[in-house]
Design a protein around this motif. Structure first.
Motif, mmCIF file in Angstrom:
data_model
loop_
_atom_site.group_PDB
_atom_site.id
_atom_site.type_symbol
_atom_site.label_atom_id
_atom_site.label_comp_id
_atom_site.label_asym_id
_atom_site.label_seq_id
_atom_site.Cartn_x
_atom_site.Cartn_y
_atom_site.Cartn_z
ATOM 1 N N THR A 1 48.467 -99.907 -38.176
ATOM 2 C CA THR A 1 48.501 -101.454 -38.494
ATOM 3 C C THR A 1 49.521 -102.146 -37.973
ATOM 4 O OG1 THR A 1 49.093 -101.294 -40.499
ATOM 5 C CG2 THR A 1 46.864 -101.340 -40.279
ATOM 6 N N TYR B 1 42.352 -100.442 -41.287
ATOM 7 C CA TYR B 1 42.571 -99.983 -42.682
ATOM 8 C C TYR B 1 41.342 -100.313 -43.354
ATOM 9 C CZ TYR B 1 43.849 -104.566 -44.344
ATOM 10 O OH TYR B 1 43.727 -105.938 -44.880
ATOM 11 N N VAL B 2 41.255 -99.617 -44.495
ATOM 12 C CA VAL B 2 39.883 -99.691 -45.080
ATOM 13 C C VAL B 2 40.572 -100.274 -46.668
ATOM 14 C CG1 VAL B 2 38.196 -98.573 -46.493
ATOM 15 C CG2 VAL B 2 38.977 -97.782 -44.062
ATOM 16 N N GLN B 3 39.916 -101.263 -47.005
ATOM 17 C CA GLN B 3 40.026 -102.081 -48.307
ATOM 18 C C GLN B 3 38.926 -101.571 -49.448
ATOM 19 O OE1 GLN B 3 39.061 -106.165 -49.036
ATOM 20 N NE2 GLN B 3 41.254 -106.633 -49.027
ATOM 21 N N ARG C 1 41.751 -100.639 -57.167
ATOM 22 C CA ARG C 1 41.599 -101.023 -55.911
ATOM 23 C C ARG C 1 42.757 -100.472 -55.095
ATOM 24 N NH1 ARG C 1 42.123 -106.964 -54.654
ATOM 25 N NH2 ARG C 1 42.890 -107.350 -57.144
ATOM 26 N N LYS C 2 42.600 -100.049 -53.819
ATOM 27 C CA LYS C 2 43.286 -99.487 -52.739
ATOM 28 C C LYS C 2 43.228 -99.943 -51.289
ATOM 29 C CE LYS C 2 43.011 -94.980 -55.323
ATOM 30 N NZ LYS C 2 42.353 -95.369 -56.515
ATOM 31 N N GLU C 3 44.204 -99.816 -50.610
ATOM 32 C CA GLU C 3 44.092 -100.067 -49.095
ATOM 33 C C GLU C 3 44.420 -98.609 -48.774
ATOM 34 O OE1 GLU C 3 46.444 -103.172 -47.914
ATOM 35 O OE2 GLU C 3 45.283 -104.836 -48.719
ATOM 36 N N LEU C 4 43.625 -98.225 -47.779
ATOM 37 C CA LEU C 4 43.858 -96.789 -46.938
ATOM 38 C C LEU C 4 44.346 -96.948 -45.621
ATOM 39 C CD1 LEU C 4 40.286 -95.228 -48.399
ATOM 40 C CD2 LEU C 4 42.501 -95.534 -49.447
ATOM 41 N N ARG C 5 45.511 -96.754 -45.549
ATOM 42 C CA ARG C 5 46.227 -96.626 -44.271
ATOM 43 C C ARG C 5 46.581 -95.365 -43.733
ATOM 44 N NH1 ARG C 5 48.002 -102.146 -43.395
ATOM 45 N NH2 ARG C 5 47.471 -103.629 -45.173
ATOM 46 N N PRO D 1 39.861 -105.790 -42.151
ATOM 47 C CA PRO D 1 39.517 -104.346 -42.624
ATOM 48 C C PRO D 1 38.117 -103.860 -42.837
ATOM 49 C CG PRO D 1 40.284 -105.592 -44.642
ATOM 50 C CD PRO D 1 40.238 -106.649 -43.362
ATOM 51 N N GLN E 1 35.381 -103.296 -45.511
ATOM 52 C CA GLN E 1 35.464 -103.563 -46.798
ATOM 53 C C GLN E 1 34.671 -102.713 -47.816
ATOM 54 O OE1 GLN E 1 34.744 -107.840 -45.933
ATOM 55 N NE2 GLN E 1 36.847 -108.465 -46.376
ATOM 56 N N TYR F 1 33.187 -102.180 -50.962
ATOM 57 C CA TYR F 1 33.067 -102.769 -52.588
ATOM 58 C C TYR F 1 31.999 -101.979 -53.274
ATOM 59 C CZ TYR F 1 35.313 -106.682 -50.165
ATOM 60 O OH TYR F 1 36.382 -107.537 -49.652
#
Length: 398
Positions: free
Chosen positions: A220, A227-229, A245-249, A309, A311, A313
């Motif tokens: 990034t 990345y994936v939210q 909640r996570k941010e995958l990097r 990103p 998303q 959900y």
């Protein structure tokens, strides 16, 4: 498409090294794949398509009477997307008349993205010689790649160096997946040459977009939307409380494994007891379908012009995956998820994920996801196509 006269001339010219003639297909499928790979590499640099004539004698150039069926044409066409030849070759497959009988013509365009590999071998054809490219011949193919405008995921990311890549991941996981043990044992290439040969860096050792996505320590920094939210809501609306909640990097192989772990952790499994001992476990979502859809999102998203990103959900009644980038190339809403309807915005990323085992067969992710939902009792996935975005909704099992 060649004219009837051109086909007749190529069939009769037994000295032409632009042409391969095969009396049949199934017994020599491997040889046909080798010829496609070699013609795609086009080492002599003529820029002319190679031609394979199937149903034609190599000794006489005359038709053999092979039955040309739709199934045969499909099997030959499937070579392109089987994943055995990477990057994907550009081929045209069609029936044509020759001396009053039908044959199959396969035209192979020179690749703009050499070296092309068949099961990790760089097949070439120089005059009468056929075989595997030497180190110097492979270097020529790498250098030729500089002169072509390739897809975005092939472009070098200037300002980066090999230190931006997780080279241990490359050596321990990617390289053994991409190159056979025999080739590795004989491999005298430097690390930079290996990365370039596998389409992860330029010949002058600058990581490209695919290299950063697959191996980058922090992609990034250079590709902001990579990345994936993930958000899990405690209800059916985005205004409901957030449960997780996570941010995958990080490198895509690690991101995809974390996505599998999150999916497994959030799937609910209902257990019913029939009689004294029999239990039936019914997940609210099929893991296999979610894997296919999430990997499809990572593989096909627009990394070039969008900083958003992916998303992901998760609501109480459905899962939504929103992806930057609309349908690409020849894919349309009508042929999406059907044979012949797949195309690749990021062909090098797709090839890398195939080599790592995250993609089993190109073009089958969506059909497999639909089947997994059906088998689990979920409604069919709903796909929404916009000009610059793509979304899929999977509803919970009733």
């Amino acid at each position: 498409m060649l004219t009837t006269q051109q086909i007749a001339e190529l069939a009769a010219d037994l000295e032409s090294f632009r042409v391969e003639r095969k009396e049949s297909f199934k017994p020599v499928k491997g040889a046909v794949e080798e010829a496609i790979c070699a013609f795609a590499n086009a080492l002599p640099g003529s820029n002319l398509p190679g031609v394979i004539l199937i149903g034609v004698s190599d000794r006489t150039g005359t038709p053999t009477g092979l039955a040309i069926t739709d199934e045969l044409l499909r099997e030959i066409t499937d070579i392109r997307s089987s994943g055995n030849i990477l990057p994907f070759p550009i081929i045209s497959v069609y029936k044509a008349p020759l001396a009053g009988q039908e044959i199959v013509v396969v035209e192979v365009e020179p690749s703009h993205d050499p070296p092309v590999r068949l099961r990790n071998r760089v097949c070439i054809r120089v005059g009468p010689r056929k075989g595997t490219a030497s180190r110097d011949e492979e270097r020529v193919l790498n250098e030729r790649r500089r002169s072509w405008d390739g897809p975005f995921d092939q472009r070098p990311v200037h300002g980066t160096t090999l230190e931006d890549l997780d080279l241990n991941l490359f050596k321990q996981e990617y390289l053994p997946s991409a190159v056979t043990p025999e080739v590795l044992r004989e491999n005298g290439r430097s690390l930079a040459e290996q990365l370039a040969a596998l389409h992860l860096a330029s010949p002058d050792a600058v990581p490209n977009v695919t290299g950063l996505l697959i191996l980058g320590r922090e992609a990034t920094t250079y590709i902001p939307g990579a990345y994936v939210q993930f958000v899990r809501f405690d209800g059916p609306d985005m205004t409901d409380p957030i449960v997780d909640r996570k941010e995958l990097r990080g490198p895509l192989p690690e991101v995809l494994r974390r996505m599998d772990d999150i999916t497994s952790a959030h799937i609910h499994v209902a257990t019913t007891v029939a009689g004294a001992t029999l239990e039936r476990r019914s997940p609210d979502y099929p893991l296999a379908a979610m894997q296919q859809l999430l990997r499809n999102a990572v593989m096909h998203r627009n990394y070039e012009t969008s900083n958003a990103p992916i998303q992901w959900y998760w609501f109480s009644d459905r899962i939504e995956i929103h992806n930057p980038g609309g349908l690409f190339g020849r894919t349309t809403p009508d042929n999406f998820g059907k044979p012949g309807g797949n195309d690749y915005r990021n062909p090098n990323v797709a090839a890398a994920l195939y080599l790592l085992g995250f993609v089993q067969r190109f073009g089958w992710g969506i059909p497999n996801a639909r089947k997994a939902c059906h088998d689990n009792g979920n409604p069919a996935p709903e796909f929404k196509f916009e000009t610059s975005s793509f979304a899929v909704i999977v509803r919970a099992r009733p």
